[in-house]
Design an enzyme around this catalytic site. Structure first.
Site, mmCIF file in Angstrom:
data_model
loop_
_atom_site.group_PDB
_atom_site.id
_atom_site.type_symbol
_atom_site.label_atom_id
_atom_site.label_comp_id
_atom_site.label_asym_id
_atom_site.label_seq_id
_atom_site.Cartn_x
_atom_site.Cartn_y
_atom_site.Cartn_z
ATOM 1 C CD GLU A 130 -5.801 -7.544 -19.581
ATOM 2 O OE1 GLU A 130 -6.753 -8.008 -18.942
ATOM 3 O OE2 GLU A 130 -5.800 -7.413 -20.816
ATOM 4 N N GLY B 218 -5.701 7.155 -8.778
ATOM 5 C CA GLY B 218 -5.316 5.739 -8.838
ATOM 6 C C GLY B 218 -6.515 4.806 -8.808
ATOM 7 C CB ALA B 219 -9.431 4.524 -6.536
ATOM 8 C CG ASN C 54 -9.902 14.469 -12.098
ATOM 9 O OD1 ASN C 54 -10.330 14.170 -10.981
ATOM 10 N ND2 ASN C 54 -8.635 14.786 -12.308
ATOM 11 N NE ARG C 55 -8.868 19.262 -7.688
ATOM 12 C CZ ARG C 55 -8.321 19.197 -6.494
ATOM 13 N NH1 ARG C 55 -8.777 19.984 -5.519
ATOM 14 N NH2 ARG C 55 -7.344 18.348 -6.236
ATOM 15 C CB THR C 56 -6.683 18.098 -12.724
ATOM 16 O OG1 THR C 56 -6.590 18.574 -11.376
ATOM 17 C CG2 THR C 56 -5.515 18.620 -13.532
ATOM 18 C CE LYS D 209 -2.509 1.299 -3.053
ATOM 19 N NZ LYS D 209 -3.911 1.584 -3.401
ATOM 20 C CB THR E 164 -1.064 -0.063 1.134
ATOM 21 O OG1 THR E 164 -1.983 1.017 0.955
ATOM 22 C CG2 THR E 164 -0.471 -0.013 2.524
#
Ligand SMILES: NC(=O)c1ccc[n+]([C@@H]2O[C@H](COP(=O)([O-])OP(=O)(O)OC[C@H]3O[C@@H](n4cnc5c(N)ncnc54)[C@H](OP(=O)(O)O)[C@@H]3O)[C@@H](O)[C@H]2O)c1
Length: 267
Positions: free
Chosen positions: A83, A135-136, A156-158, A71, A67
């Site tokens: 994969e 990431g998630a 997404n905000r960015t 990662k 974690t």
């Protein structure tokens, strides 16, 4: 009781004291009567290559959970990747084979998908709005696109991060329409919040909830609080909701299976 025959598992993290994985796995081992133990290993990023080299030579090691912040770095230290790990560029479980080879994979996306299906929701053919591009989100987007959703809008905000994620995904998945877009649920069947908005009480909502209608299912991956302000608002609009804990429960099951930390039933 730890004996000479006990199978070893570990979790690698930095910091480590907050992790709950040892409790979760060791309770399972006790319940199943497995002669196994999972220990926390506090390793800093600069120690990671030496750590993985040590894991290779530990003959009674089944595998490790990986974690924050390791990662991504673990990817290049594995001998073989699944994969999802290869495409997402992140690993959260590594199995040690008998010959010492390390096999990494990522179970964030498949965990989310399994949780959704276990709750009776089949995403194939649905139009999905994914909020977030971290990431998630990357893992969930890949899993959903592979599971045959009809349309995937990533907001997404960015914005540039959403566009980059779309670019990466379309190289691997062609059967589904994937695009960067606005955080507007109109025209979608399933809305998934993968941003961190909702963890703190004063966070703004990730979408305009007045645009929700009862035919839309709203999902979270945040576990605390269980009912985020988004889920509370969605319930208020008559939408079915899906909780963050389902993803974690299934991730744990799939990671345990990957590293061989399962009871004889295989679950
Ligand atoms: N249930 C589970 O098993 C599970 C597993 C993994 C993660 N999670 C949860 O998922 C969430 C995201 O984790 P992650 O690893 O993907 O994190 P991450 O890679 O850091 O991504 C964070 C995402 O949230 C967005 N965000 C953050 N602050 C924001 C704000 N103020 N306004 C709008 N967007 C904002 C970011 O947008 P920008 O790109 O614009 O910064 C980015 O899309 C966390 O809450 C984490 O606890 C749950």
């Amino acid at each position: 009781m730890i004996t000479g025959k006990t199978k070893l598992y570990a979790i690698l993290a930095d910091p480590i004291s907050h992790v709950r994985t040892p409790e979760v796995f060791n309770e399972r081992f006790a319940r199943d009567g497995s002669d196994a133990v999972l220990v926390p290993i506090h390793v800093a990023p600069e120690g990671l290559p030496a750590m993985l080299a040590a894991l290779r030579v530990m003959k009674n090691l089944g595998g490790v959970i990986v974690t924050v912040p390791h990662k991504t770095a673990v990817v290049s230290l594995c001998d073989e990747l699944g994969e999802a790990a290869r495409i997402i560029g992140a690993v959260n479980a590594v199995r040690r084979e008998d010959d010492g080879r390390l096999v990494g994979d990522n179970f964030d996306g498949t965990g989310f998908l399994a949780g959704l299906r276990l709750q009776g929701y089949e995403p194939a053919g649905r139009r999905v709005l994914l909020l977030g591009a971290g990431g998630a989100a990357a893992a969930i987007a890949f899993a959903l696109a592979s599971a045959g959703v009809a349309q995937l809008t990533i907001a997404n905000r960015t914005r540039s991060k959403a566009e980059e994620l779309v670019e990466r995904l379309v190289k691997f998945v062609t059967a589904c329409h994937i695009a960067a877009g606005d955080a507007d649920p109109t025209g979608h069947d399933l809305v998934i919040n993968t941003t961190s908005l909702g963890m703190k009480p004063d966070d703004p909502l990730p979408i305009d909830v007045t645009l929700l209608s009862p035919d839309m299912t709203v999902a979270e991956i945040i576990m605390k609080p269980e009912t985020t302000p988004l889920l509370a608002a969605a319930k208020g609009k008559g939408c079915p909701v899906h909780y963050g804990r389902h993803m974690l429960d299934q991730q744990i099951r799939l990671m345990a299976k990957h590293i061989g930390a399962t009871a004889s039933s295989g679950d």
